[in-house]
Design a protein around this motif. Structure first.
Motif, PDB file in Angstrom:
ATOM      1  N   VAL A  69      -5.939   4.660 -16.700  1.00 54.71           N
ATOM      2  CA  VAL A  69      -5.543   5.321 -15.810  1.00 54.71           C
ATOM      3  C   VAL A  69      -4.958   4.821 -14.335  1.00 54.71           C
ATOM      4  O   VAL A  69      -5.133   3.321 -13.772  1.00 54.71           O
ATOM      5  CB  VAL A  69      -6.814   5.264 -15.362  1.00 54.71           C
ATOM      6  CG1 VAL A  69      -7.749   6.594 -13.815  1.00 54.71           C
ATOM      7  CG2 VAL A  69      -7.832   5.327 -16.345  1.00 54.71           C
ATOM      8  N   GLN A  70      -4.273   5.936 -13.899  1.00 53.82           N
ATOM      9  CA  GLN A  70      -3.793   5.897 -12.462  1.00 53.82           C
ATOM     10  C   GLN A  70      -4.193   6.648 -10.890  1.00 53.82           C
ATOM     11  O   GLN A  70      -4.204   7.651 -11.324  1.00 53.82           O
ATOM     12  CB  GLN A  70      -1.867   5.467 -12.414  1.00 53.82           C
ATOM     13  CG  GLN A  70      -1.830   4.126 -13.414  1.00 53.82           C
ATOM     14  CD  GLN A  70      -0.055   3.891 -13.047  1.00 53.82           C
ATOM     15  OE1 GLN A  70       0.546   4.681 -13.315  1.00 53.82           O
ATOM     16  NE2 GLN A  70      -0.272   2.301 -12.677  1.00 53.82           N
ATOM     17  N   LEU A  71      -4.626   5.903  -9.899  1.00 55.34           N
ATOM     18  CA  LEU A  71      -4.620   6.934  -8.595  1.00 55.34           C
ATOM     19  C   LEU A  71      -3.549   6.406  -7.943  1.00 55.34           C
ATOM     20  O   LEU A  71      -3.911   5.350  -7.677  1.00 55.34           O
ATOM     21  CB  LEU A  71      -6.135   6.714  -8.436  1.00 55.34           C
ATOM     22  CG  LEU A  71      -7.191   7.830  -9.128  1.00 55.34           C
ATOM     23  CD1 LEU A  71      -7.022   7.200 -11.120  1.00 55.34           C
ATOM     24  CD2 LEU A  71      -8.605   7.795  -8.094  1.00 55.34           C
ATOM     25  N   VAL A  72      -2.663   6.925  -7.227  1.00 56.47           N
ATOM     26  CA  VAL A  72      -1.713   6.883  -6.019  1.00 56.47           C
ATOM     27  C   VAL A  72      -1.912   7.560  -4.632  1.00 56.47           C
ATOM     28  O   VAL A  72      -1.284   8.563  -5.522  1.00 56.47           O
ATOM     29  CB  VAL A  72      -0.140   6.640  -6.633  1.00 56.47           C
ATOM     30  CG1 VAL A  72       1.121   5.955  -6.074  1.00 56.47           C
ATOM     31  CG2 VAL A  72      -0.258   5.686  -8.413  1.00 56.47           C
ATOM     32  N   GLU A  73      -2.428   6.755  -4.322  1.00 49.40           N
ATOM     33  CA  GLU A  73      -2.478   7.327  -2.861  1.00 49.40           C
ATOM     34  C   GLU A  73      -0.839   7.158  -2.218  1.00 49.40           C
ATOM     35  O   GLU A  73      -0.203   6.596  -2.076  1.00 49.40           O
ATOM     36  CB  GLU A  73      -3.398   7.117  -1.653  1.00 49.40           C
ATOM     37  CG  GLU A  73      -4.816   7.083  -2.353  1.00 49.40           C
ATOM     38  CD  GLU A  73      -5.098   5.599  -2.812  1.00 49.40           C
ATOM     39  OE1 GLU A  73      -6.617   5.605  -2.752  1.00 49.40           O
ATOM     40  OE2 GLU A  73      -3.783   5.224  -3.374  1.00 49.40           O
ATOM     41  N   SER A  74      -0.893   8.225  -1.300  1.00 44.75           N
ATOM     42  CA  SER A  74       0.244   8.504  -0.329  1.00 44.75           C
ATOM     43  C   SER A  74       0.385   9.684   0.872  1.00 44.75           C
ATOM     44  O   SER A  74      -1.050  10.231   1.337  1.00 44.75           O
ATOM     45  CB  SER A  74       1.601   8.893  -1.135  1.00 44.75           C
ATOM     46  OG  SER A  74       1.388   9.835  -1.442  1.00 44.75           O
ATOM     47  N   GLY A  75       1.330   9.267   1.886  1.00 42.35           N
ATOM     48  CA  GLY A  75       1.338   9.784   2.656  1.00 42.35           C
ATOM     49  C   GLY A  75       1.118   9.400   4.185  1.00 42.35           C
ATOM     50  O   GLY A  75       0.383  10.356   5.492  1.00 42.35           O
ATOM     51  N   GLY A  76       0.254   8.359   4.282  1.00 35.92           N
ATOM     52  CA  GLY A  76      -0.414   7.334   5.441  1.00 35.92           C
ATOM     53  C   GLY A  76       0.413   7.424   6.044  1.00 35.92           C
ATOM     54  O   GLY A  76       2.097   7.436   6.314  1.00 35.92           O
ATOM     55  N   GLY A  77       0.280   6.475   7.589  1.00 32.89           N
ATOM     56  CA  GLY A  77       0.993   6.307   7.907  1.00 32.89           C
ATOM     57  C   GLY A  77       0.703   5.955   9.220  1.00 32.89           C
ATOM     58  O   GLY A  77      -0.443   6.799  10.055  1.00 32.89           O
TER      59      GLY A  77
END
Length: 115
Positions: free
Chosen positions: A2-10
């Motif tokens: 299982v993988q949960l990968v967040e993106s879009g921060g900054g």
């Protein structure tokens, strides 16, 4: 696995917007309740948005009207649209998937809002 990968921060100025994504793999995404939490230094982890498998959503008062959670079951991804950001929204934002006793966290993405 299982993988949960967040993106879009900054880094964004107060009043600005960001859209976070959490891409998942290894789970039957459409069955899971999906949630966004945030954790600021020295503070408890806080739920900021949730969306059920049936697309029902829930928000705390602190973000209601500014944040919108959505999900794309085909893409196995959950999103968090954040508008009218405030310096107090600065935190690491984490994705959390839950189905009964099965629960998984992502590693998070940093959001920093400057005044």
């Amino acid at each position: 696995q299982v993988q949960l990968v967040e993106s879009g921060g900054g880094l964004v100025q107060a009043g600005g917007s960001l859209r976070l994504s959490c891409a998942t793999s290894g789970i039957i995404f459409r069955l899971y309740g999906m949630n966004w939490y945030r954790q600021a230094p020295g503070k408890q982890r806080e739920l900021v948005a949730s969306i059920s498998s049936g697309f029902s959503t829930n928000y705390p008062d602190s973000v209601k009207g500014r944040f919108t959670i959505s999900r794309d079951n085909a893409a196995k991804t959950v999103y968090l649209q954040m508008n009218s950001l405030k310096p107090e929204d600065t935190a690491v934002y984490l994705c959390y998937a839950v189905l009964g006793s099965h629960a998984y966290w992502g590693r998070g993405t940093q959001v920093t809002v400057s005044s």
